[in-house]
Enzyme design. Structure first.
Site, mmCIF file in Angstrom:
data_model
loop_
_atom_site.group_PDB
_atom_site.id
_atom_site.type_symbol
_atom_site.label_atom_id
_atom_site.label_comp_id
_atom_site.label_asym_id
_atom_site.label_seq_id
_atom_site.Cartn_x
_atom_site.Cartn_y
_atom_site.Cartn_z
ATOM 1 N N CYS A 170 -43.618 12.009 -13.661
ATOM 2 C CA CYS A 170 -43.223 11.577 -15.010
ATOM 3 C C CYS A 170 -42.797 12.735 -15.898
ATOM 4 C CB CYS A 170 -44.374 10.832 -15.674
ATOM 5 S SG CYS A 170 -45.071 9.558 -14.644
ATOM 6 N N HIS A 180 -47.140 11.051 -23.152
ATOM 7 C CA HIS A 180 -46.734 10.229 -22.014
ATOM 8 C C HIS A 180 -47.699 9.042 -21.938
ATOM 9 C CE1 HIS A 180 -45.892 8.714 -18.117
ATOM 10 N NE2 HIS A 180 -47.031 9.140 -17.599
ATOM 11 N N GLU A 210 -38.238 9.399 -10.655
ATOM 12 C CA GLU A 210 -39.020 9.423 -9.422
ATOM 13 C C GLU A 210 -38.804 8.103 -8.682
ATOM 14 O OE1 GLU A 210 -43.364 9.227 -9.943
ATOM 15 O OE2 GLU A 210 -43.031 9.410 -12.093
HETATM 16 N N1 CAA Z 1 -61.886 -6.604 -22.985
HETATM 17 C C1 CAA Z 1 -61.606 -5.381 -23.485
HETATM 18 N N2 CAA Z 1 -61.608 -4.237 -22.714
HETATM 19 C C2 CAA Z 1 -61.913 -4.369 -21.406
HETATM 20 C C3 CAA Z 1 -62.223 -5.613 -20.825
HETATM 21 C C4 CAA Z 1 -62.202 -6.772 -21.671
HETATM 22 N N3 CAA Z 1 -62.472 -7.984 -21.203
HETATM 23 N N4 CAA Z 1 -62.464 -5.407 -19.522
HETATM 24 C C5 CAA Z 1 -62.332 -4.087 -19.282
HETATM 25 N N5 CAA Z 1 -62.004 -3.454 -20.420
HETATM 26 C C6 CAA Z 1 -61.708 -2.017 -20.600
HETATM 27 C C7 CAA Z 1 -62.649 -1.094 -19.863
HETATM 28 O O1 CAA Z 1 -63.845 -0.898 -20.579
HETATM 29 C C8 CAA Z 1 -61.802 0.165 -19.778
HETATM 30 O O2 CAA Z 1 -61.833 0.831 -21.015
HETATM 31 P P1 CAA Z 1 -62.135 2.425 -21.076
HETATM 32 O O3 CAA Z 1 -61.074 3.092 -20.253
HETATM 33 O O4 CAA Z 1 -62.035 2.741 -22.519
HETATM 34 O O5 CAA Z 1 -63.489 2.604 -20.485
HETATM 35 C C9 CAA Z 1 -60.380 -0.387 -19.611
HETATM 36 O O6 CAA Z 1 -60.442 -1.760 -20.001
HETATM 37 C C10 CAA Z 1 -59.857 -0.325 -18.179
HETATM 38 O O7 CAA Z 1 -60.822 -0.875 -17.339
HETATM 39 P P2 CAA Z 1 -61.180 -0.171 -15.950
HETATM 40 O O8 CAA Z 1 -61.375 1.303 -16.136
HETATM 41 O O9 CAA Z 1 -62.224 -0.968 -15.267
HETATM 42 O O10 CAA Z 1 -59.776 -0.431 -15.240
HETATM 43 P P3 CAA Z 1 -59.363 -0.217 -13.750
HETATM 44 O O11 CAA Z 1 -60.267 0.742 -13.062
HETATM 45 O O12 CAA Z 1 -59.118 -1.556 -13.129
HETATM 46 O O13 CAA Z 1 -57.921 0.462 -13.942
HETATM 47 C C11 CAA Z 1 -56.765 2.571 -14.022
HETATM 48 C C12 CAA Z 1 -57.702 1.622 -14.752
HETATM 49 C C13 CAA Z 1 -57.516 3.162 -12.832
HETATM 50 C C14 CAA Z 1 -56.310 3.669 -14.965
HETATM 51 C C15 CAA Z 1 -55.553 1.761 -13.515
HETATM 52 O O14 CAA Z 1 -54.867 1.194 -14.586
HETATM 53 C C16 CAA Z 1 -54.591 2.584 -12.697
HETATM 54 O O15 CAA Z 1 -54.810 2.867 -11.540
HETATM 55 N N6 CAA Z 1 -53.423 2.930 -13.297
HETATM 56 C C17 CAA Z 1 -52.375 3.694 -12.627
HETATM 57 C C18 CAA Z 1 -52.614 5.193 -12.735
HETATM 58 C C19 CAA Z 1 -52.417 5.716 -14.117
HETATM 59 O O16 CAA Z 1 -51.740 5.118 -14.941
HETATM 60 N N7 CAA Z 1 -53.016 6.877 -14.411
HETATM 61 C C20 CAA Z 1 -52.851 7.520 -15.686
HETATM 62 C C21 CAA Z 1 -52.859 9.025 -15.595
HETATM 63 S S1 CAA Z 1 -51.640 9.575 -14.396
HETATM 64 C C22 CAA Z 1 -50.155 9.581 -15.245
HETATM 65 O O17 CAA Z 1 -50.126 9.524 -16.432
HETATM 66 C C23 CAA Z 1 -48.894 9.621 -14.445
HETATM 67 C C24 CAA Z 1 -48.368 8.249 -14.349
HETATM 68 O O18 CAA Z 1 -47.544 7.814 -15.165
HETATM 69 C C25 CAA Z 1 -48.849 7.380 -13.247
#
Ligand code: CAA
Length: 389
Positions: free
Chosen positions: A113, A235, A81
């Site tokens: 993906c 994945h 992609e």
């Molecule tokens: N110590 C330990 N853990 C901590 C922490 C700390 N100090 N601070 C935060 N965390 C944990 C949180 O509790 C959370 O854990 P859980 O998920 O178990 O609740 C984790 O860290 C992540 O924190 P947030 O949820 O607050 O993170 P975020 O909102 O900033 O980002 C996300 C998370 C939205 C998935 C982001 O990484 C993102 O946008 N990623 C891109 C999209 C993606 O990868 N999606 C996956 C499905 S889609 C797919 O698979 C296709 C593809 O390849 C894109």
């Protein structure tokens, strides 16, 4: 009985550079454990200005051609992609770089993906029609999100090349798949953008639902029971996602998901992805490489493979690890590809992130950065000029 079809050889490559998540955490002012533990990522591969999916795909595929030659490779499927052209298939550049056979069909596949899994399924179909043929399937991507967004720590890059044949040496695929597709906007990249747009929380939920639906379809098709699998390769957009999805799958089937059980099912699949980052189409197969390279003897064991591509398509499929598979692995080369990366400081990472290719059609030589086997040497007349190093 039908001839088994599956993965005969598997090789991966990644980029010249990497960024440690501690550097990114400091810059973003967040606790590094949010990345190390929260999303399960420690480093991410970053492409040099003279690298793209063609250079890493060539580096992944070359060792396979060196070991097995090109006889009877009648089809080459490259899933990505991060395509470099709207028209020409990226794998066509591989003819001059690594010597693909001319008597072959060469096609690029796209569905986020999921594309690499489509390639594997199409390859299995072609080989079922003529078991003397071999298919080269390549999955290559560079995951790029906007700076200072939640997606940024989930960037990464890698290519995986697989030789798919009858009577494979590594993994024989079961002729059953569970499928699920739905029209959803969780992650996409319009043609005019170089970075993906993502609705993070929606994407995590969509992934979990799609994996569960694909599992249900797999069972309807007569697939194995959950308890039969020695490991589950998911994945991995970030490694924590595999744990989340597996917990969701187990709980949806009325099982409990103890931390130790999750670790036993998933742990060994995450070693490479944890330090490479998301490699989109390649990510699931990097997970498979990590499992094969790090788990205790898997001979005769069944593996579950769970592919997800936003937008979205999911496939749950499975296979049996073949006797003697260890002699065919590339563990040392895989580990060297990762450990030899040059670590970036933040400013250099940012400059690479913001760099754009010249689009004026004039001749532009690319500065020599990568020490990997292939590089993008120049742009000239709107053509990409590659060279072996
Ligand atoms: N110590 C330990 N853990 C901590 C922490 C700390 N100090 N601070 C935060 N965390 C944990 C949180 O509790 C959370 O854990 P859980 O998920 O178990 O609740 C984790 O860290 C992540 O924190 P947030 O949820 O607050 O993170 P975020 O909102 O900033 O980002 C996300 C998370 C939205 C998935 C982001 O990484 C993102 O946008 N990623 C891109 C999209 C993606 O990868 N999606 C996956 C499905 S889609 C797919 O698979 C296709 C593809 O390849 C894109």
């Amino acid at each position: 009985t039908t001839t088994p079809v599956g993965i005969h050889d598997l090789s991966f490559a990644t980029t010249h550079y990497a960024l440690d998540h501690a550097v990114l955490a400091e810059r973003l002012g967040v606790d590094r454990d949010k990345f190390y533990l929260g999303i399960g990522q420690e480093r991410m591969s970053v492409a040099a200005a003279d690298e793209d999916i063609v250079t890493i795909a060539a580096a992944a595929a070359q060792p396979i051609l060196e070991r097995h030659g090109t006889d009877n490779i009648r089809t080459v499927l490259l899933a990505t992609e991060t395509g470099v052209d709207q028209s020409k298939a990226a794998a066509l550049y591989l003819h001059s770089l690594i010597g693909l056979p001319n008597a072959a069909r060469v096609v690029e596949l796209k569905q986020a993906c999921y594309g690499g899994t489509a390639g594997l399924a199409f390859a299995a179909g072609l080989i079922a029609r003529d078991p003397s043929q071999r298919v080269l399937v390549i999955a290559a991507d560079i995951a790029k999100y906007e700076l200072d967004t939640p997606g940024e720590p989930t960037q990464g890059a890698a290519a995986v090349a697989m030789l798919v044949t009858a009577n494979p040496a590594i993994l024989a695929l079961d002729p059953i798949s569970g499928l699920y597709s739905a029209d959803i906007m969780d992650f996409w990249r319009p043609n005019y953008r170089s970075e993906a747009i993502v609705d993070g929380k929606t994407s995590v939920n969509a992934y979990q639902k799609a994996a569960q639906e694909a599992w249900s379809d797999y069972r309807r098709q007569g697939g194995r029971e959950l308890g039969e699998f020695a490991a589950f390769c998911y994945h991995q957009p970030f490694t924590k996602m595999a744990y989340k999805a597996h917990r969701h799958l187990l709980e949806s089937q009325g099982h409990t998901a103890e931390a130790a059980d999750l670790e036993a099912a998933i742990g060994a699949t995450t070693t490479y992805n944890r330090t490479v980052g998301n490699s989109y189409t390649a990510s699931l197969y990097l997970g498979l490489a990590s499992l094969l390279d790090h788990a205790d003897d898997l001979t005769g064991k069944a593996l579950a493979m769970i592919s997800y591509g936003s937008g979205s398509v999911a496939e749950f499929f499975s296979g049996t690890v073949q006797p003697g598979y260890r002699a065919h692995l590339r563990t040392e080369a895989n580990q060297a590809a990762i450990s030899s990366r040059e670590m970036l400081d933040y400013d250099h990472y940012r400059a690479l992130h913001e760099a754009v290719l010249p689009t004026d059609g004039a001749y532009h030589a690319m500065a020599e950065e990568t020490r990997r086997p292939f590089r993008l040497a120049a742009m000239s007349g709107h053509k990409r000029i590659y060279e072996a190093r």
